[in-house]
Design an enzyme around this catalytic site. Structure first.
Site, PDB file in Angstrom:
ATOM      1  CG  HIS A 126      43.704 -12.292  10.048  1.00 22.14           C
ATOM      2  ND1 HIS A 126      44.898 -12.350  10.739  1.00 22.14           N
ATOM      3  CD2 HIS A 126      42.934 -13.303  10.516  1.00 22.14           C
ATOM      4  CE1 HIS A 126      44.853 -13.372  11.580  1.00 22.14           C
ATOM      5  NE2 HIS A 126      43.680 -13.964  11.466  1.00 22.14           N
ATOM      6  CG  HIS A 172      45.274 -12.710  18.459  1.00 29.99           C
ATOM      7  ND1 HIS A 172      46.455 -12.899  17.793  1.00 29.99           N
ATOM      8  CD2 HIS A 172      44.452 -13.709  18.038  1.00 29.99           C
ATOM      9  CE1 HIS A 172      46.365 -13.950  17.011  1.00 29.99           C
ATOM     10  NE2 HIS A 172      45.159 -14.450  17.137  1.00 29.99           N
TER      11      HIS A 172
END
Length: 585
Positions: A126, A172
């Site tokens: 992830h 991100h």
């Protein structure tokens, strides 16, 4: 024998010795049984011992090679002993205590690799590009390389436009993380994809791009991977390909580019007819929580409006053609998303860990049924800022193939992830148990909530430990005396199987001998993991960590085995290890 010093009360020096513990009685009995004369064990006698251990046939040449290696390592300075060609009791004990020669599980791929991808648990990362926490760490290709070297087979990349909107960054979104160029990540994947395993690498893309940049990504991906890239002949796959057929191939998995002009598909309009794009992100930190005012519109909102006004063309079909596994999120409720119908094509569904918990509670068997054909990806909730992880067993018990973890994190959950993917030679693909793939005559499937009775029991004996004096400083555990080691051993798995037990504390000893036995009934042995931790007792503070490992119960080799120990990150220590015995009863 190793000599060392401890200074006690700053007044005098306490001398201590690290001595080699003698072989346990079980080792002595095995040596006597197979050696014939009780003094020396020949290669053929060792071969018979190994054959009887776990049912795998060992050739005489392999046995001879083991004997030679042990003798050269232990007696390299004594030519007479090297030429002896047989093992003494101490040599035999040394062999059993070698994590290289006598490991607890085998290192070869041995499972059937010719079933569709949906039949396997797949080692999944992830936010694979993050070096640390989820909010402010650097983005880099380095953690991607590290993950691939570990055998991780699913790499996640979040794609965003750079400030000039003319190139693609990986970061991100809507956090303080610093970006890395997409091309750097693609090059790293190409170079390291098959270092640890020949089986396919899947790149999951979280796409926040304009059609122009999507076309640019398609060009970059095609140029970088070339013939390695798997593009299905048809996007209407009724069954996914197999790991065997996809060896050394790269697959792309993402949502289909928005067909904006097909109203009712992706675009949804409010009562005031202000159109917005459905949530496109898997990650809570990337969700657009802005208001609906014009100044706070996302790139996708602006893009959608432009498309509706005819200012832009729909996405290029080239990007769409790259997608091997089409992804999506539930739009009309989870119950509908989990429907498995004959005319529904294979797809990937992503759920946050909390959504999985709700799905398991309310639609458990629907989840199992869905994962028999389709891919289910579970990802950590957005509040895991420190890159911690969740408990993976609930996903595995429901057949979820991609239980996505923050590989740069720490803790027991990640140890379990390491543990399950030690199975099947560490290739990153582990065949799901048959009970998760079966369907009854009336379409019934495994019920994870059912009360299950034990199928078997695992008996574990913890004999002894050694090697810490080589991996740690003399004062690491205690400034004034040798450590007080104890071992915790237990099972992680189905809720009925979960248990932890511990040995007695062995005070002031670098080579502790416990000789304690534990029995663990197992209702779901196929998904059970043996948890082993060693600590040094500390009366006034928290016990000191001295090693851990998780091993898949289904792969344990019966008999006496050497158990390697790892640090908190999961890296194996050079010398620290345990001697244990496994028996299924």
């Amino acid at each position: 024998m190793v000599m060392g010093n401890y200074r006690v009360c700053y007044c005098f020096t306490r001398k201590f010795k690290v001595t080699e513990a003698e072989p346990p009685s079980d080792v002595k009995q095995a040596f006597k049984k197979y050696s014939g004369d009780g003094n020396h064990m020949t290669a053929d006698q060792l071969r018979r011992f190994l054959d009887d251990g776990d049912g795998h046939t060992v050739s005489i040449s392999d046995a001879e090679l083991i004997v030679d290696r042990i003798l050269h390592k232990r007696h390299h300075h004594l030519a007479k002993l090297i030429n002896r060609k047989s093992l003494s009791l101490e040599d035999f004990h040394h062999f059993l205590f070698s994590t290289e020669l006598n490991p607890p599980i085998r290192s070869q791929v041995h499972q059937d690799m010719t079933a569709p991808l949906s039949h396997y648990f797949i080692y999944t990362g992830h936010n694979s590009y993050l070096t640390g926490n989820q909010l402010s760490s650097n983005c880099s290709e380095v953690p991607i390389i590290t993950a691939l070297k570990l055998g991780v087979r699913v790499i996640e990349l979040d794609l965003w436009p750079n400030l000039s909107k003319n190139n693609v960054h990986v970061l991100h979104g809507r956090t303080l993380t610093s970006p890395v160029k997409l091309m750097e990540c693609l090059k790293a994947i190409k170079e390291y994809a098959f270092v640890a395993s020949p089986y396919p690498v899947i790149i999951t893309l979280e796409d926040h791009l304009t059609p122009y940049l999507q076309a640019k990504v398609a060009q970059m991906v095609t140029k970088t991977f070339g013939s390695m890239l798997y593009s299905p002949e048809s996007e209407n796959l009724e069954e996914l390909p197999t790991p065997e057929n996809l060896k050394y191939r790269i697959l792309i998995s993402t949502k289909t580019p928005k067909e904006y002009l097909e109203t009712g598909d992706v675009i949804r309009c409010s009562s005031s007819q202000k159109c917005q794009v459905s949530d496109v992100d898997d990650d809570a930190w990337s969700e657009d929580k802005s208001s609906k005012s014009g100044s706070d519109k996302s790139d996708h909102d602006v893009e959608t409006a432009d498309l509706l006004k005819g200012k832009k063309s729909p996405p290029s079909p080239v990007y769409k053609q790259l997608i091997a596994i089409h992804a999506g999120k539930p739009k009309n409720g989870l119950k509908d998303a989990l429907k498995v119908e004959k005319d529904k094509l294979v797809r990937r569904l992503s759920l946050a860990e909390q959504a999985l918990e709700k799905a398991a509670e309310n639609h458990g068997q629907d989840v199992v049924r869905f994962t028999q054909k389709n891919i289910l990806r579970i990802y950590p909730k957005g509040t895991r800022i420190t890159s911690s992880n969740y408990k993976p067993l609930i996903g595995w018990l429901h057949g979820a193939q991609m239980v996505a973890f923050n590989m740069q994190g720490y803790g027991r959950s990640l140890w379990l992830m390491h543990g399950i993917f030690r199975a099947n030679g560490g290739c990153g693909y582990v065949k799901k148990p048959d009970f998760l793939m079966r369907r009854g005559p009336t379409n019934e499937v495994f019920n994870p909530k059912a009360k299950l009775q034990p199928k078997t029991s695992l008996r574990v004996k913890v004999y002894m430990g050694d090697g810490w004096h080589l991996d740690f400083k003399k004062t690491h555990f205690d400034k004034y005396s040798p450590p007080d080691f104890f071992t915790r051993v237990g099972i992680a798995g189905a809720s009925v199987d979960k248990v932890m037990k511990k040995t007695k504390i062995k005070e002031d000893n670098w080579t502790p001998v416990w000789n304690e036995e534990f029995t663990f009934p197992l209702a779901v042995p196929e998904l059970a993991l043996l948890r082993v931790e060693v600590h040094s007792y500390n009366m006034s503070e928290k016990d000191d960590f001295a090693g851990q490992i998780c091993l898949p119960v289904s792969e344990l080799r019966p008999g006496i085995r050497a158990i390697p120990l790892c640090n908190r990150k999961g890296d194996q220590y050079t010398s620290a290890r345990l001697l244990m015995r496994f028996e299924f009863i």
